[in-house]
Every structure is written in C-alpha cells, then in structure tokens.
Design a protein around this motif. Structure first.
Motif, PDB file in Angstrom:
ATOM      1  N   THR A  57      -4.683   1.370  12.510  1.00 41.58           N
ATOM      2  CA  THR A  57      -5.003   2.763  12.187  1.00 41.58           C
ATOM      3  C   THR A  57      -3.949   3.315  11.235  1.00 41.58           C
ATOM      4  N   VAL A  58      -4.371   4.196  10.349  1.00 40.36           N
ATOM      5  CA  VAL A  58      -3.439   4.780   9.391  1.00 40.36           C
ATOM      6  C   VAL A  58      -3.984   6.129   8.923  1.00 40.36           C
ATOM      7  N   ARG A  59      -3.115   7.119   8.874  1.00 38.12           N
ATOM      8  CA  ARG A  59      -3.483   8.410   8.300  1.00 38.12           C
ATOM      9  C   ARG A  59      -3.477   8.294   6.777  1.00 38.12           C
ATOM     10  N   VAL A  60      -4.386   8.973   6.128  1.00 39.07           N
ATOM     11  CA  VAL A  60      -4.527   8.841   4.675  1.00 39.07           C
ATOM     12  C   VAL A  60      -4.355  10.198   4.001  1.00 39.07           C
ATOM     13  N   VAL A  61      -3.560  10.205   2.942  1.00 40.41           N
ATOM     14  CA  VAL A  61      -3.478  11.347   2.027  1.00 40.41           C
ATOM     15  C   VAL A  61      -4.015  10.853   0.691  1.00 40.41           C
ATOM     16  N   PHE A  62      -5.170  11.358   0.294  1.00 37.74           N
ATOM     17  CA  PHE A  62      -5.766  10.961  -0.974  1.00 37.74           C
ATOM     18  C   PHE A  62      -5.474  12.036  -2.014  1.00 37.74           C
ATOM     19  N   ALA A  63      -5.080  11.605  -3.201  1.00 33.71           N
ATOM     20  CA  ALA A  63      -4.734  12.553  -4.256  1.00 33.71           C
ATOM     21  C   ALA A  63      -5.414  12.177  -5.560  1.00 33.71           C
ATOM     22  N   SER A  64      -5.946  13.189  -6.238  1.00 32.57           N
ATOM     23  CA  SER A  64      -6.581  12.973  -7.536  1.00 32.57           C
ATOM     24  C   SER A  64      -6.712  14.310  -8.248  1.00 32.57           C
ATOM     25  N   ARG A  65      -6.347  14.347  -9.509  1.00 33.96           N
ATOM     26  CA  ARG A  65      -6.499  15.586 -10.274  1.00 33.96           C
ATOM     27  C   ARG A  65      -7.975  15.881 -10.525  1.00 33.96           C
TER      28      ARG A  65
END
Length: 239
Positions: A57-65
């Motif tokens: 399991t892993v928490r995700v921070v997704f980033a995109s302009r």
C-alpha cells in the motif's frame, strides 16, 4: 507566503522522458483499461509502478500543471462539432485520473491527492508529499509528477512544461538519500543567493521538473526561478 525549507527521505525514484522511442511498459494494468489510457497516464503509471511495485500500500500525491488537458480539448472539439462524447473519455479527463487507475490496478485503497500550481506544480507537490509523510510516517508516500505541453490551440504558455513523468518514493525505512528543498520569496531575483553563500551558484533550469531530475541524477544542487520566488534543491547521501 513565508520562506519554506524541508527535507524528504528518498527511497527510490524513476523518470520517463517524453522523447523515449519506445512505449512505457504498463502490463500490470488490465488490457481493457490499458487501451483507454492517454499517453500522459501511461507514463505516469510506468514511473509509479517502478517505485511502488513491491509495496502492499502507498499513499499517492499526483501532480500535473495541465493534467489530461489534451483529452479535455478533444472532448470540447467533439462537442463543438456536434459529435457524441465518450463516457470513458469524460471519466478519464479529470486531473487525477491516473491515481484512480493505479489504485484499482493494485487493489490499494490508500488515500490519493492531486496538486496543480502552474509552473510551480512540482515544487508544491514535493511540499505536499513531505507534509503527508511528516504527519504520518507509518506508510510510504509516492509523488508522481507527469505533464505534457498544452495543445497549440491554447497559444503560448509562459514557463511551459517539459513532457515526461517523474516519481519519487518517500520512505525513511528504505531511504538512499535525502532531497533538500527550499522556496524563498523575493522582490528582486538577482538579490538572492543559493543555500550556501560560499558555494558556487547552483545550475539553473527552465522548468522545475528538469531541475529536480538533474538534482536526483547528478547529485548536484540546482535552482529554478519564478517571477516571485526562488526554488532550490540539493541531494545528500545516506540517512
């Protein structure tokens, strides 16, 4: 906003360039879902899987302009032409579409968030990932940054993004080094010095993604200057 300074524990990182001559391998995604994915989601999923495949399991921070702007543009063109809009295209047009596909493929119900902050998107995503990990270090946090230039229909974009995807896994229990991050606000860009005033000025890059990738790859200090702030990153080996 006050000046910011923080450090994140890096266990693994992965990068996929937009100029790659082969398609990213995302065979861990079901073929039915895989064929519906955009090029942006494919590269994001590739680097995410590289860093988190072994984790339950892993928490995700997704980033995109820009996120799935190209898919959204296609939808708007269909509407303008009086064509029907695909429900699948619509559901996958949101900024964080990749995180939903990633969680479903892994059977992972860990939280996921999305960040978009113009040309400073990656910098603030690193801050968000740090905040999440500092609040709860019991499980890793995966930062995934993926972007592609906007459609020419939108005209000239100031500080346009570099295409490609970058993933960084924050996990102190398996860290190989530390990424030091800093943001300094200023009125005069020429008046500010780097981390160490006695050291040579760090290399400067046109985009934040280029700078951070160079820092991770070359283990050298780097910087990126925006209109009102200076961002700097440096690498430190070990714990």
């Amino acid at each position: 906003m006050p000046d910011l300074h923080w450090t994140i524990p890096v266990a693994r990182w992965s990068f996929w360039p937009a100029s790659a001559s082969v398609a990213p391998d995302i065979r861990f995604i079901d073929p039915m879902a895989r064929r519906r994915l955009s090029a942006l989601s494919r590269v994001a999923l590739k680097v995410a899987h590289d860093c988190a495949a072994s984790l339950p399991t892993v928490r995700v921070v997704f980033a995109s302009r820009h996120g799935e702007l190209r898919r959204t543009t296609d939808i708007l063109c269909d509407i303008s032409a009086g064509e029907p809009v695909s429900p699948t295209s619509f559901s996958l047009s949101v900024l964080n579409a990749m995180t939903g596909v990633f969680g479903i493929a892994r059977g992972d119900r860990a939280p996921a968030s999305a960040v978009s902050a113009g040309a400073q998107t990656l910098g603030y995503a690193l801050l968000e990932a740090h905040a999440q990990y500092a609040t709860d270090a019991s499980s890793p946090v995966l930062l995934v940054y993926a972007d592609e230039p906007a459609d020419p229909a939108f005209g000239t974009i100031e500080d346009e993004v570099e295409g490609g995807a970058l993933a960084i896994l924050l996990d102190a229990s398996a860290q190989t080094g530390r990424l030091e991050c800093a943001r300094t606000a200023f009125a005069d860009a020429a008046a500010h010095a780097p981390f160490d005033a006695d050291a040579a000025t760090p290399a400067r890059f046109a985009t934040q993604s280029e700078a951070v990738r160079q820092c991770l790859d070359a283990k050298a200090p780097v910087q990126w200057r925006g209109p009102s702030s200076l961002w700097q990153w440096s690498w430190h080996e070990g714990a």
